[in-house]
Design a protein around this motif. Structure first.
Motif, PDB file in Angstrom:
ATOM      1  N   ASP A   1      -2.733  -0.979  -7.826  1.00 34.24           N
ATOM      2  CA  ASP A   1      -2.431  -2.016  -6.838  1.00 34.24           C
ATOM      3  C   ASP A   1      -3.564  -3.007  -6.617  1.00 34.24           C
ATOM      4  O   ASP A   1      -3.358  -4.046  -6.000  1.00 34.24           O
ATOM      5  CB  ASP A   1      -2.048  -1.377  -5.505  1.00 34.24           C
ATOM      6  CG  ASP A   1      -0.578  -1.003  -5.454  1.00 34.24           C
ATOM      7  OD1 ASP A   1       0.214  -1.701  -6.099  1.00 34.24           O
ATOM      8  OD2 ASP A   1      -0.232  -0.015  -4.787  1.00 34.24           O
TER       9      ASP A   1
ATOM     10  N   GLN B   1      -1.795  -5.641  -8.351  1.00 32.89           N
ATOM     11  CA  GLN B   1      -0.626  -6.207  -7.684  1.00 32.89           C
ATOM     12  C   GLN B   1      -1.029  -7.078  -6.492  1.00 32.89           C
ATOM     13  O   GLN B   1      -0.381  -8.076  -6.198  1.00 32.89           O
ATOM     14  CB  GLN B   1       0.344  -5.114  -7.202  1.00 32.89           C
ATOM     15  CG  GLN B   1       1.576  -5.718  -6.536  1.00 32.89           C
ATOM     16  CD  GLN B   1       2.747  -4.772  -6.339  1.00 32.89           C
ATOM     17  OE1 GLN B   1       3.849  -5.232  -6.086  1.00 32.89           O
ATOM     18  NE2 GLN B   1       2.532  -3.488  -6.457  1.00 32.89           N
ATOM     19  N   ALA B   2      -2.113  -6.713  -5.812  1.00 31.61           N
ATOM     20  CA  ALA B   2      -2.582  -7.512  -4.688  1.00 31.61           C
ATOM     21  C   ALA B   2      -2.917  -8.933  -5.133  1.00 31.61           C
ATOM     22  O   ALA B   2      -2.655  -9.909  -4.416  1.00 31.61           O
ATOM     23  CB  ALA B   2      -3.804  -6.856  -4.046  1.00 31.61           C
TER      24      ALA B   2
ATOM     25  N   LEU C   1      -2.651  -1.160  -0.916  1.00 27.17           N
ATOM     26  CA  LEU C   1      -2.176  -2.485  -1.306  1.00 27.17           C
ATOM     27  C   LEU C   1      -2.466  -3.506  -0.211  1.00 27.17           C
ATOM     28  O   LEU C   1      -2.843  -4.648  -0.493  1.00 27.17           O
ATOM     29  CB  LEU C   1      -0.682  -2.432  -1.619  1.00 27.17           C
ATOM     30  CG  LEU C   1      -0.003  -3.718  -2.105  1.00 27.17           C
ATOM     31  CD1 LEU C   1      -0.790  -4.413  -3.207  1.00 27.17           C
ATOM     32  CD2 LEU C   1       1.415  -3.420  -2.568  1.00 27.17           C
TER      33      LEU C   1
END
Length: 454
Positions: free
Chosen positions: A195, A198-199, A227
């Motif tokens: 993550d 993804q962040a 996250l």
């Protein structure tokens, strides 16, 4: 904004690419309570300390697998995927991905001239002990590789048991940063990117929409809090002042989210990010009741835990119109999706199907390269079959290279994996998805972005 490009042409956001939140644009192309629970929201008026980048996390020296004794027993692949619980909507595409991989592996001759056996099992979620029961059953049957779980918190419940048994645990969907340095004896792997990546994709998506005042609602577990922390860090790096970021950590099992949503309404953000699972439906319904839902004109963003058509079915008509979100996703071919639908004609989403397929194929290739189906020996060879000299994009093609004495770099349904020392991808591919006014995901206008580790 500074950009570089992969060979595929996908944009990669690097550490040097600070997001300019005043607006950059690009055109479209083609877990369940694992940390301390809290019954009330925790609102931070000042940000948490900046999160670690992936390069810093890898300074922990991730453990390496120790090969075990040679074994020529048939390879058994078990699944630990959600048929029930808060992530059950993610189960069908992942199961289909594993099933298709085993079918393709066996069509090419299997592993060490024996067909792979598939043992399926439910992971449930952290409100049940389903995962432990499934793992016990699969380990007792001699399963050397377990694919799952989807929820990071569920994986953390059973990871020590699997590692101590000398089996491989290979998640297609875990994204919590906690696994990067976890002391797993080198037996844990994942095809989903952490993550911390993804962040970056989520922050970039908000940046492109000009969001400058942000509320983040995140469930209280390693996935949600990790996250959320990384998103705060990336927004601050982008130039969003700390006092323009509100982070609320909520109990996903709460009866009501009214208090948290009232705090968001009072903060009056430009954009709201919801990092959650099935409880996101209750949150969005309440947001609409107070006039701050996506269909009310507010910019609302989701993530992989809720960006699926199941969310659209759980809220009132049209309530998701315009909601965007990120999910680890690769631009899988129509041929691959058609093959999945042959196995499961009811599939409506393909999230994590490619990651599940690749986890099974990589496990089979590692066993082939090692000439052993022992779980510890398979684990010791997984990173290697993603970083060899010869690229190959199918089990059949890779098998021929291995039989010819070559070293391979498997390029799977999720692209060039090139695992790092922690046994995870160093580049994440994300789909930027959006719901239409009928609460369905807009497939024709999906955009894909690749994000590189800092």
């Amino acid at each position: 904004m500074s950009l570089r490009f992969l060979r595929s042409g996908a944009v990669v956001l690097t550490a040097a690419a600070a997001l300019v939140v005043t607006g950059c644009s690009s055109s479209d192309s083609g877990s369940d309570g694992g940390s301390e629970a809290s019954s009330s929201a925790a609102v931070e008026s000042t940000p948490a300390p900046p999160g670690l980048g992936l390069a810093q996390k890898l300074a922990c020296n991730p453990p390496k697998a120790t090969p075990g004794p040679a074994s020529t027993a048939a390879l058994k692949i078990g699944t630990l995927l959600p048929a029930t619980g808060s992530l059950a909507f993610l189960g069908p595409p992942m199961e289909a991905g594993v099933n298709l991989a085993v079918k393709d592996i066996n069509a090419a001759g299997g592993v060490l001239d024996q067909p792979v056996e598939l043992v399926t099992g439910d992971s449930g979620d952290t409100t049940t002990d389903t995962a432990n029961a499934t793992v016990d059953r699969e380990l007792s049957s001699g399963t050397q590789v377990i694919i799952g779980a989807a929820s990071s918190s569920v994986s953390l419940k059973v990871i020590d048991k699997v590692a101590n048994a000398g089996a491989v645990m290979f998640s297609p969907a875990n994204t919590s940063d906690e696994f990067t340095c976890y002391q797993d004896k080198g037996q844990y792997f994942r095809t989903a990117p952490a993550d911390v990546l993804q962040a970056q994709a989520l922050s970039q998506t908000m940046a492109e929409d000009g969001v400058q005042r942000v509320s983040i609602l995140a469930l209280n577990d390693p996935y949600g809090t990790g996250l959320a922390d990384n998103t705060v860090r990336d927004l601050e790096a982008a130039g969003v002042p700390a006092d323009q970021i509100q982070k609320i950590i909520y109990d996903p099992n709460a009866q009501s989210f009214n208090a948290e949503i009232d705090q968001v309404k009072n903060f009056d953000p430009d954009g709201i990010a919801i990092i959650g699972f099935e409880e996101s439906a209750k949150i969005i319904t309440r947001m609409h009741e107070v006039g701050i839902g996506p269909s009310d004109g507010k910019l609302v963003y989701g993530v992989d835990g809720n960006m699926g058509n199941a969310l659209g079915e759980a809220v009132g008509p049209g309530l998701l119109a315009g909601m965007k979100g990120t999910t680890p996703l690769t631009q899988t071919s129509g041929e691959f999706q058609a093959a999945l639908k042959e196995l499961d004609g009811d599939l409506i989403d393909f999230n994590y199907s490619g990651e599940s397929y690749d986890a099974a194929v990589l496990s089979a290739l590692a066993a082939t390269a090692a000439k052993s189906t022992d779980g510890r020996t398979i684990a010791a060879n997984i990173i290697g079959v993603t970083n060899g000299d010869e690229n190959c994009d199918s089990y059949q093609a890779c098998l021929e290279l291995l039989n010819g004495g070559k070293t391979i770099a498997y390029v799977g349904k999720t692209g060039n994996l090139a695992f790092n020392a922690a046994g995870e991808p160093s580049v994440g591919s994300y789909g930027i998805l959006e719901f239409d006014d009928s609460n369905a995901l807009l497939t024709p206008t999906r955009k894909y972005v690749s994000v590189a580790a800092q």
